[in-house]
Enzyme design. Structure first.
Site, PDB file in Angstrom:
ATOM      1  N   ASP A  15       0.829  -1.208   0.000  1.00 40.77           N
ATOM      2  CA  ASP A  15       0.000   0.000   0.000  1.00 40.77           C
ATOM      3  C   ASP A  15       0.857   1.249   0.000  1.00 40.77           C
ATOM      4  O   ASP A  15       0.551   2.232   0.694  1.00 40.77           O
ATOM      5  CB  ASP A  15      -0.929  -0.036   1.230  1.00 40.77           C
ATOM      6  CG  ASP A  15      -1.981   1.059   1.218  1.00 40.77           C
ATOM      7  OD1 ASP A  15      -2.442   1.444   2.310  1.00 40.77           O
ATOM      8  OD2 ASP A  15      -2.337   1.534   0.119  1.00 40.77           O
TER       9      ASP A  15
ATOM     10  N   LYS B  14       2.655   3.463  -6.069  1.00 36.96           N
ATOM     11  CA  LYS B  14       2.184   2.474  -7.050  1.00 36.96           C
ATOM     12  C   LYS B  14       3.301   1.940  -7.946  1.00 36.96           C
ATOM     13  O   LYS B  14       3.272   0.782  -8.308  1.00 36.96           O
ATOM     14  CB  LYS B  14       1.051   3.080  -7.873  1.00 36.96           C
ATOM     15  CG  LYS B  14      -0.035   3.732  -7.014  1.00 36.96           C
ATOM     16  CD  LYS B  14      -0.515   2.804  -5.899  1.00 36.96           C
ATOM     17  CE  LYS B  14      -0.988   3.558  -4.663  1.00 36.96           C
ATOM     18  NZ  LYS B  14      -0.935   2.702  -3.459  1.00 36.96           N
TER      19      LYS B  14
ATOM     20  N   ASP C 205      -3.385  -2.900  -2.219  1.00 36.21           N
ATOM     21  CA  ASP C 205      -4.414  -1.857  -2.250  1.00 36.21           C
ATOM     22  C   ASP C 205      -4.301  -1.070  -3.560  1.00 36.21           C
ATOM     23  O   ASP C 205      -3.260  -1.070  -4.216  1.00 36.21           O
ATOM     24  CB  ASP C 205      -4.232  -0.909  -1.061  1.00 36.21           C
ATOM     25  CG  ASP C 205      -5.410   0.056  -0.910  1.00 36.21           C
ATOM     26  OD1 ASP C 205      -5.208   1.164  -0.394  1.00 36.21           O
ATOM     27  OD2 ASP C 205      -6.539  -0.297  -1.331  1.00 36.21           O
ATOM     28  N   ASN C 206      -5.371  -0.396  -3.950  1.00 35.03           N
ATOM     29  CA  ASN C 206      -5.362   0.567  -5.064  1.00 35.03           C
ATOM     30  C   ASN C 206      -5.048  -0.015  -6.429  1.00 35.03           C
ATOM     31  O   ASN C 206      -4.535   0.699  -7.306  1.00 35.03           O
ATOM     32  CB  ASN C 206      -4.376   1.719  -4.774  1.00 35.03           C
ATOM     33  CG  ASN C 206      -4.573   2.336  -3.428  1.00 35.03           C
ATOM     34  OD1 ASN C 206      -3.690   2.306  -2.585  1.00 35.03           O
ATOM     35  ND2 ASN C 206      -5.753   2.887  -3.192  1.00 35.03           N
TER      36      ASN C 206
ATOM     37  N   GLU D 103     -11.215   4.616  -0.629  1.00 39.70           N
ATOM     38  CA  GLU D 103     -11.539   5.019   0.747  1.00 39.70           C
ATOM     39  C   GLU D 103     -12.340   6.326   0.774  1.00 39.70           C
ATOM     40  O   GLU D 103     -12.010   7.287   0.095  1.00 39.70           O
ATOM     41  CB  GLU D 103     -10.266   5.177   1.606  1.00 39.70           C
ATOM     42  CG  GLU D 103      -9.168   6.016   1.001  1.00 39.70           C
ATOM     43  CD  GLU D 103      -8.160   5.210   0.219  1.00 39.70           C
ATOM     44  OE1 GLU D 103      -8.514   4.133  -0.277  1.00 39.70           O
ATOM     45  OE2 GLU D 103      -7.034   5.663   0.084  1.00 39.70           O
TER      46      GLU D 103
HETATM   47  O1  7JW Z   1      -5.163   4.395  -1.002  1.00 38.95           O
HETATM   48  C1  7JW Z   1      -4.460   5.360  -1.671  1.00 38.95           C
HETATM   49  C2  7JW Z   1      -5.093   6.334  -2.429  1.00 38.95           C
HETATM   50  C3  7JW Z   1      -4.347   7.306  -3.108  1.00 38.95           C
HETATM   51  C4  7JW Z   1      -5.047   8.328  -3.932  1.00 38.95           C
HETATM   52  C5  7JW Z   1      -4.336   9.159  -4.803  1.00 38.95           C
HETATM   53  C6  7JW Z   1      -5.009  10.107  -5.568  1.00 38.95           C
HETATM   54  C7  7JW Z   1      -6.388  10.235  -5.459  1.00 38.95           C
HETATM   55  F1  7JW Z   1      -7.043  11.144  -6.190  1.00 38.95           F
HETATM   56  C8  7JW Z   1      -7.088   9.419  -4.604  1.00 38.95           C
HETATM   57  C9  7JW Z   1      -6.412   8.475  -3.840  1.00 38.95           C
HETATM   58  C10 7JW Z   1      -2.956   7.321  -2.997  1.00 38.95           C
HETATM   59  C11 7JW Z   1      -2.304   6.347  -2.219  1.00 38.95           C
HETATM   60  N1  7JW Z   1      -0.942   6.349  -2.098  1.00 38.95           N
HETATM   61  C12 7JW Z   1      -0.348   5.400  -1.344  1.00 38.95           C
HETATM   62  C13 7JW Z   1      -1.098   4.416  -0.706  1.00 38.95           C
HETATM   63  N2  7JW Z   1      -2.434   4.380  -0.812  1.00 38.95           N
HETATM   64  C14 7JW Z   1      -3.068   5.345  -1.544  1.00 38.95           C
HETATM   65 MG    MG Z   2      -3.913   2.744  -0.391  1.00 40.34          MG
END
Ligand code: 7JW
Ligand code: MG
Length: 214
Positions: free
Chosen positions: A141, A144, A169-170, A199
């Site tokens: 997590d 990316k 995640d993601n 989230e």
């Molecule tokens: O769960 C996540 C969401 C987002 C993220 C980025 C941009 C958006 F517009 C919305 C959500 C970044 C993240 N970076 C590291 C770990 N987890 C993340």
């Molecule tokens: Mg995340």
């Protein structure tokens, strides 16, 4: 100077949650993120899926890549069996500082070790420095573009063995296409997508569970 979002989250936790009660801290962070300021925790919807996957695996050793403020560290550590340990890696020192305080407030510091620095540097140290054989679960997590290189590094370091479960995640938003392509096409992994939502939002996202087959 002013405060940062993680600092405001910590203050909110210390004012509105019950010290020593991880569930209270988790739900308080979710209220903060829904009512005050959005933050990139795995959140309550994907969090429920993560809970189920953790309970099913009943892991002793969990590695988390990307601590942020410690929200998923609490979700994972509260479900570990006695003697179970979570090692969580965080590149950003300001995040790590807040995470340690949130983890301490929740009373889970004996089960969680926050490792500060780049995961690429910390992963090769795990075996020797932390006496880790194999990881039972790896929750990915962090950034990316680090998902795939870090997975390959974990394989090279012998930290992924038969039965190791990767949970990412993601994988839909922001998206990790190279990682998905790898785990879904590799004969060494059996992968499954758990559709959910980003989230605290209505955007689709999800968790990818990949079991190493050996
Ligand atoms: O769960 C996540 C969401 C987002 C993220 C980025 C941009 C958006 F517009 C919305 C959500 C970044 C993240 N970076 C590291 C770990 N987890 C993340
Ligand atoms: Mg995340």
């Amino acid at each position: 100077k002013g405060s940062s979002k993680p600092q405001r989250m910590l203050s909110y936790v210390q004012r509105h949650s019950k010290r020593g009660d991880p569930d209270s801290v988790i739900s308080t962070i979710d209220i903060f993120c829904r009512s005050k300021e959005w933050a990139m925790n795995v959140g309550d919807e994907k969090g429920l899926i993560l809970d189920k996957l953790i309970c099913e695996a009943n892991p002793s050793i969990v590695l988390e890549l990307g601590t942020y403020c410690g929200y998923s560290s609490l979700r994972i550590a509260r479900l570990l069996p006695p003697g179970g340990r979570l090692f969580t890696m965080e590149f950003n020192p300001a995040y790590a500082k807040i995470a340690k305080q949130i983890i301490a407030w929740a009373g889970l510091e004996s089960k969680i070790q926050v490792l500060e620095g780049p995961s690429g540097d910390l992963i090769p140290q795990l075996k020797k420095k932390h006496a880790i054989e194999k990881c039972d679960i790896i929750f990915i997590d962090h950034w990316k573009d680090c998902y795939l290189p870090d997975t390959k590094l974990l394989e090279e370091c012998g930290l992924i063995g038969k039965g190791t479960v990767l949970i990412a995640d993601n994988v839909t938003f922001p998206g990790t296409p190279d990682y998905l392509e790898y785990v879904r096409n590799s004969p060494h992994y059996s992968s499954q997508y758990f559709k959910s939502y980003l989230e605290y939002s209505k955007t689709e996202d999800g968790l990818e569970k990949s079991v190493f087959l050996g």
